[in-house]
Write a protein that holds these residues in place. Structure first.
Motif, PDB file in Angstrom:
ATOM      1  N   PHE A  57       0.832  -1.208   0.000  1.00  0.00           N
ATOM      2  CA  PHE A  57       0.000   0.000   0.000  1.00  0.00           C
ATOM      3  C   PHE A  57       0.862   1.252   0.000  1.00  0.00           C
ATOM      4  N   LEU A  58       1.896   1.274   0.819  1.00  0.00           N
ATOM      5  CA  LEU A  58       2.800   2.422   0.874  1.00  0.00           C
ATOM      6  C   LEU A  58       3.533   2.605  -0.451  1.00  0.00           C
ATOM      7  N   TYR A  59       3.964   1.492  -1.058  1.00  0.00           N
ATOM      8  CA  TYR A  59       4.664   1.553  -2.341  1.00  0.00           C
ATOM      9  C   TYR A  59       3.783   2.190  -3.419  1.00  0.00           C
ATOM     10  N   TYR A  60       2.557   1.689  -3.562  1.00  0.00           N
ATOM     11  CA  TYR A  60       1.677   2.230  -4.604  1.00  0.00           C
ATOM     12  C   TYR A  60       1.223   3.653  -4.290  1.00  0.00           C
ATOM     13  N   THR A  61       1.032   3.972  -3.037  1.00  0.00           N
ATOM     14  CA  THR A  61       0.652   5.336  -2.673  1.00  0.00           C
ATOM     15  C   THR A  61       1.762   6.313  -3.074  1.00  0.00           C
ATOM     16  N   MET A  65       1.592   9.168  -5.977  1.00  0.00           N
ATOM     17  CA  MET A  65       1.768  10.543  -5.523  1.00  0.00           C
ATOM     18  C   MET A  65       2.906  11.238  -6.248  1.00  0.00           C
ATOM     19  N   LEU A  66       3.982  10.491  -6.524  1.00  0.00           N
ATOM     20  CA  LEU A  66       5.149  11.073  -7.177  1.00  0.00           C
ATOM     21  C   LEU A  66       5.066  11.028  -8.695  1.00  0.00           C
ATOM     22  N   GLY A  67       4.057  10.351  -9.219  1.00  0.00           N
ATOM     23  CA  GLY A  67       3.873  10.305 -10.669  1.00  0.00           C
ATOM     24  C   GLY A  67       4.875   9.431 -11.372  1.00  0.00           C
ATOM     25  N   TYR A  68       5.357   8.414 -10.705  1.00  0.00           N
ATOM     26  CA  TYR A  68       6.353   7.509 -11.308  1.00  0.00           C
ATOM     27  C   TYR A  68       5.661   6.556 -12.259  1.00  0.00           C
ATOM     28  N   THR A  69       6.104   6.512 -13.510  1.00  0.00           N
ATOM     29  CA  THR A  69       5.456   5.653 -14.511  1.00  0.00           C
ATOM     30  C   THR A  69       6.361   4.555 -15.001  1.00  0.00           C
ATOM     31  N   GLY A  70       7.598   4.490 -14.564  1.00  0.00           N
ATOM     32  CA  GLY A  70       8.564   3.530 -15.098  1.00  0.00           C
ATOM     33  C   GLY A  70       8.501   2.168 -14.529  1.00  0.00           C
TER      34      GLY A  70
END
Length: 70
Positions: A57-61, A65-70
């Motif tokens: 949950f923390l990882y996906y949140t 939140m940071l907009g990481y798409t890679g």
């Protein structure tokens, strides 16, 4: 001037020692309760599942939140 700088660094080093001891005490107190509970097999699996769920949950949140798409 030199005495004021030395006093500042002394206070800073004392604060760091205090902060580390508070964090260690917090984690030891928390993990002692978890280790005491983990003697039961069913509760141990529940604890593993809860910790894994919290990490995912923390990882996906943070990812969203940071907009990481890679």
């Amino acid at each position: 001037m030199n005495n004021a700088i030395m006093s500042t660094w002394k206070n800073f080093s004392q604060f760091i020692k205090f902060l580390i001891s508070v964090l260690v005490g917090f984690f030891l107190t928390t993990f002692y309760s978890i280790f005491k509970l983990s003697k039961n097999q069913k509760i141990r699996w529940g604890i593993y599942l809860l910790i894994t769920t919290m990490i995912v949950f923390l990882y996906y949140t943070l990812k969203f939140m940071l907009g990481y798409t890679g």
